[in-house]
Write a protein that holds these residues in place. Structure first.
Motif, PDB file in Angstrom:
ATOM      1  N   ARG A 139      19.789  30.869  53.138  1.00 33.11           N
ATOM      2  CA  ARG A 139      20.144  32.085  53.876  1.00 33.11           C
ATOM      3  C   ARG A 139      19.870  31.940  55.363  1.00 33.11           C
ATOM      4  O   ARG A 139      20.291  32.786  56.146  1.00 33.11           O
ATOM      5  N   CYS A 140      19.181  30.898  55.743  1.00 26.33           N
ATOM      6  CA  CYS A 140      18.951  30.694  57.177  1.00 26.33           C
ATOM      7  C   CYS A 140      20.122  29.988  57.837  1.00 26.33           C
ATOM      8  O   CYS A 140      20.199  29.892  59.053  1.00 26.33           O
ATOM      9  N   ASN A 141      21.050  29.433  56.996  1.00 28.25           N
ATOM     10  CA  ASN A 141      22.204  28.740  57.565  1.00 28.25           C
ATOM     11  C   ASN A 141      23.125  29.742  58.257  1.00 28.25           C
ATOM     12  O   ASN A 141      23.190  30.915  57.888  1.00 28.25           O
ATOM     13  N   ALA A 142      23.844  29.270  59.262  1.00 28.40           N
ATOM     14  CA  ALA A 142      24.768  30.142  59.993  1.00 28.40           C
ATOM     15  C   ALA A 142      25.907  30.595  59.089  1.00 28.40           C
ATOM     16  O   ALA A 142      26.379  31.723  59.185  1.00 28.40           O
ATOM     17  N   GLN A 143      26.371  29.692  58.187  1.00 29.83           N
ATOM     18  CA  GLN A 143      27.487  30.044  57.315  1.00 29.83           C
ATOM     19  C   GLN A 143      26.972  30.790  56.096  1.00 29.83           C
ATOM     20  O   GLN A 143      26.135  30.280  55.344  1.00 29.83           O
ATOM     21  N   MET A 144      27.457  31.984  55.898  1.00 30.41           N
ATOM     22  CA  MET A 144      27.027  32.810  54.774  1.00 30.41           C
ATOM     23  C   MET A 144      28.181  33.048  53.814  1.00 30.41           C
ATOM     24  O   MET A 144      29.340  33.017  54.204  1.00 30.41           O
ATOM     25  N   ARG A 145      27.839  33.306  52.569  1.00 33.95           N
ATOM     26  CA  ARG A 145      28.833  33.700  51.565  1.00 33.95           C
ATOM     27  C   ARG A 145      28.930  35.214  51.616  1.00 33.95           C
ATOM     28  O   ARG A 145      27.942  35.916  51.372  1.00 33.95           O
ATOM     29  N   VAL A 146      30.116  35.695  51.932  1.00 26.65           N
ATOM     30  CA  VAL A 146      30.319  37.122  52.179  1.00 26.65           C
ATOM     31  C   VAL A 146      31.399  37.658  51.242  1.00 26.65           C
ATOM     32  O   VAL A 146      32.481  37.089  51.138  1.00 26.65           O
ATOM     33  N   LEU A 147      31.071  38.760  50.572  1.00 26.99           N
ATOM     34  CA  LEU A 147      32.049  39.481  49.766  1.00 26.99           C
ATOM     35  C   LEU A 147      32.328  40.806  50.461  1.00 26.99           C
ATOM     36  O   LEU A 147      31.438  41.643  50.623  1.00 26.99           O
ATOM     37  N   TRP A 148      33.568  41.001  50.898  1.00 25.78           N
ATOM     38  CA  TRP A 148      33.967  42.235  51.587  1.00 25.78           C
ATOM     39  C   TRP A 148      34.794  43.049  50.601  1.00 25.78           C
ATOM     40  O   TRP A 148      35.879  42.644  50.184  1.00 25.78           O
ATOM     41  N   ILE A 149      34.273  44.231  50.210  1.00 26.55           N
ATOM     42  CA  ILE A 149      34.966  45.092  49.263  1.00 26.55           C
ATOM     43  C   ILE A 149      35.750  46.149  50.026  1.00 26.55           C
ATOM     44  O   ILE A 149      35.223  46.836  50.902  1.00 26.55           O
ATOM     45  N   THR A 150      37.020  46.297  49.680  1.00 23.86           N
ATOM     46  CA  THR A 150      37.863  47.288  50.358  1.00 23.86           C
ATOM     47  C   THR A 150      38.934  47.773  49.389  1.00 23.86           C
ATOM     48  O   THR A 150      39.171  47.141  48.347  1.00 23.86           O
ATOM     49  N   ASN A 151      39.577  48.878  49.729  1.00 25.11           N
ATOM     50  CA  ASN A 151      40.614  49.415  48.843  1.00 25.11           C
ATOM     51  C   ASN A 151      41.817  48.487  48.760  1.00 25.11           C
ATOM     52  O   ASN A 151      42.288  48.149  47.684  1.00 25.11           O
ATOM     53  N   PHE A 152      42.335  48.097  49.940  1.00 20.12           N
ATOM     54  CA  PHE A 152      43.479  47.187  49.987  1.00 20.12           C
ATOM     55  C   PHE A 152      43.457  46.440  51.313  1.00 20.12           C
ATOM     56  O   PHE A 152      42.650  46.732  52.197  1.00 20.12           O
ATOM     57  N   ILE A 188      37.599  38.512  49.975  1.00 20.40           N
ATOM     58  CA  ILE A 188      37.960  39.910  50.078  1.00 20.40           C
ATOM     59  C   ILE A 188      38.234  40.439  48.674  1.00 20.40           C
ATOM     60  O   ILE A 188      39.148  39.972  48.001  1.00 20.40           O
ATOM     61  N   GLY A 189      37.422  41.385  48.232  1.00 23.20           N
ATOM     62  CA  GLY A 189      37.612  42.004  46.925  1.00 23.20           C
ATOM     63  C   GLY A 189      38.417  43.281  47.068  1.00 23.20           C
ATOM     64  O   GLY A 189      37.993  44.224  47.741  1.00 23.20           O
ATOM     65  N   LEU A 190      39.606  43.339  46.450  1.00 22.30           N
ATOM     66  CA  LEU A 190      40.525  44.474  46.583  1.00 22.30           C
ATOM     67  C   LEU A 190      40.438  45.378  45.357  1.00 22.30           C
ATOM     68  O   LEU A 190      40.635  44.926  44.225  1.00 22.30           O
ATOM     69  N   LEU A 191      40.160  46.655  45.580  1.00 19.62           N
ATOM     70  CA  LEU A 191      40.098  47.606  44.481  1.00 19.62           C
ATOM     71  C   LEU A 191      41.491  48.065  44.046  1.00 19.62           C
ATOM     72  O   LEU A 191      41.662  48.589  42.951  1.00 19.62           O
ATOM     73  N   GLU A 192      42.466  47.873  44.899  1.00 22.63           N
ATOM     74  CA  GLU A 192      43.857  48.242  44.603  1.00 22.63           C
ATOM     75  C   GLU A 192      44.655  46.965  44.401  1.00 22.63           C
ATOM     76  O   GLU A 192      44.712  46.114  45.291  1.00 22.63           O
ATOM     77  N   SER A 193      45.284  46.820  43.234  1.00 21.98           N
ATOM     78  CA  SER A 193      46.085  45.634  42.976  1.00 21.98           C
ATOM     79  C   SER A 193      47.407  45.726  43.713  1.00 21.98           C
ATOM     80  O   SER A 193      47.883  46.814  44.062  1.00 21.98           O
ATOM     81  N   ARG A 194      47.995  44.575  43.949  1.00 24.35           N
ATOM     82  CA  ARG A 194      49.302  44.530  44.613  1.00 24.35           C
ATOM     83  C   ARG A 194      50.341  45.299  43.810  1.00 24.35           C
ATOM     84  O   ARG A 194      51.145  46.061  44.365  1.00 24.35           O
ATOM     85  N   LYS A 195      50.318  45.141  42.488  1.00 20.54           N
ATOM     86  CA  LYS A 195      51.284  45.812  41.623  1.00 20.54           C
ATOM     87  C   LYS A 195      51.105  47.324  41.685  1.00 20.54           C
ATOM     88  O   LYS A 195      52.076  48.081  41.777  1.00 20.54           O
ATOM     89  N   SER A 196      49.853  47.777  41.656  1.00 17.72           N
ATOM     90  CA  SER A 196      49.577  49.208  41.696  1.00 17.72           C
ATOM     91  C   SER A 196      49.996  49.813  43.027  1.00 17.72           C
ATOM     92  O   SER A 196      50.561  50.913  43.079  1.00 17.72           O
TER      93      SER A 196
END
Length: 385
Positions: free
Chosen positions: A11-24, A44-52
């Protein structure tokens, strides 16, 4: 839905693993994500699917809002049930698998708070000891439920963040109003890729009319809170014989507004919704953008118009106003719009051609991405203490 498994990072490294949750995936957010991807492992975690999204005409989102397979950074669709209430969309997780995926991240960025999906993902991050960054865009004008249980939940949600990013002064004031300490808030500027937008404005298209007519433009949904009827009324009161108003968009008021425009007997035309990629060419043919919303979290079309060198007439209900009020070519109408016609006339009378060096060009997605990077570093440091 499939989250890639990655080895644990220091966690001290500059590069972090990031999960960004958003609607679309908002198209104007892509440049910020692409910039973050240069220094972090971003999903990027999308709560709205492309199809929906494609099957939801009420969402008023064109194909530019649909994630393409070749898009970067990495996108994953998080299976949810969607509940529609007017303009709002709420999401409920279909399984608990996304909660386990949170544990493989260094930071989770929450792009919303209203849906139960966000609450469960927050609980997972808290239990699993993952750093938490919020992104809050609403203003005091757009804030609903200032008291009661929903107001308490919103306040509690953002007070659990290690850092919260806001896109401007109006959102910062709203966040402080609900009890988030100023020390946790990082203020940026809600940026689009202004340079790319400006470069796409065709140089061989002129907005100058030899007859002296001024061309006004509205781009957005045709729904009550946008107050397009007020724009039509104000334009009709000040329009010269060669002046024009173009209204671009779709929505429930389309027929009503078309009839209103015809009754005014002035030069008003309607165009259907167009993808963001076509906006530069459209704006190149106009002089003044008008946004008269009763409430507006920001108003990204204002950024685009200013980048194109246009004037902007905008009501001070819009979150963008405190951040652009001092910029050249910005004319602010009062919340009740009694002076909207006067602001339209003022813009026309002061028009001297496209603004050659718009101040908005300083506010790049790279600068906004740096604010998020700072927030993520703060969050990781806070949770490691």
């Amino acid at each position: 839905m499939r989250f890639k498994r990655r080895p644990q990072a220091n966690r001290c490294n500059a590069q972090m693993r990031v999960l960004w949750i958003t609607n679309f995936a908002a198209p104007y957010r892509l440049p910020v994500w692409d910039q973050l991807r240069t220094s972090h492992i971003l999903t990027i975690g999308l709560l709205e699917s492309r199809k929906s999204l494609a099957a939801d005409p009420g969402a008023n989102r064109g194909t530019d809002w649909h994630v393409q397979e070749a898009s970067t950074p990495a996108f994953v669709e998080i299976p949810t049930w969607k509940v529609k209430v007017g303009e709002a969309r709420y999401y409920v997780l279909k399984s608990f698998l996304p909660l386990l995926a949170v544990g493989g991240q260094d930071v989770v960025v929450f792009g919303g708070w209203e849906s139960p999906a966000y609450w469960l993902l927050l609980f997972a991050a808290m239990v699993l000891g993952v750093a938490r960054v919020g992104f809050y865009e609403s203003t005091l004008t757009t804030m609903r439920h200032r008291t009661g249980p929903i107001a308490w939940i919103r306040s509690w949600f953002f007070r659990q963040m290690h850092a919260v990013v806001v896109p401007g002064q109006a959102a910062r004031e709203a966040l402080q109003h609900i009890g988030v300490p100023r020390s946790k808030i990082l203020e940026g500027f809600n940026a689009i890729d202004v340079e790319a937008f400006r470069q796409k404005c065709p140089t061989d298209v002129t907005s100058e009319d030899p007859s002296g007519g001024h061309r006004y433009l509205y781009v957005g949904q045709l729904i009550p809170r946008k107050r397009v009827d007020a724009i039509i009324d104000a334009f009709s009161r000040i329009a010269g014989t060669a002046d024009e108003l173009t209204i671009v968009g779709s929505g429930q008021l389309n027929d009503e507004l078309t009839s209103l425009a015809k009754s005014r007997g002035t030069s008003i035309r309607f165009l259907p919704y167009i993808d963001n990629r076509l906006l530069p060419q459209l704006m190149a043919k106009h002089h003044t953008l008008v946004l008269a919303s009763a409430d507006e979290v920001w108003g990204m079309v204002v950024n685009e118009a200013l980048a194109a060198g246009l004037h902007v007439v905008v009501s001070d209900n819009c979150g963008v106003v405190p951040s652009v009020a001092e910029m050249q070519g910005v004319f602010i109408a009062s919340r009740n719009l009694r002076d909207l016609a006067a602001r339209l006339r003022e813009s026309r009378d002061s028009w001297g051609g496209k603004i050659s060096t718009p101040e908005i060009l300083r506010w790049t997605p790279e600068r906004f991405a740096d604010v998020f990077s700072d927030a993520m570093r703060r969050a990781v440091l806070a949770i490691s203490r």
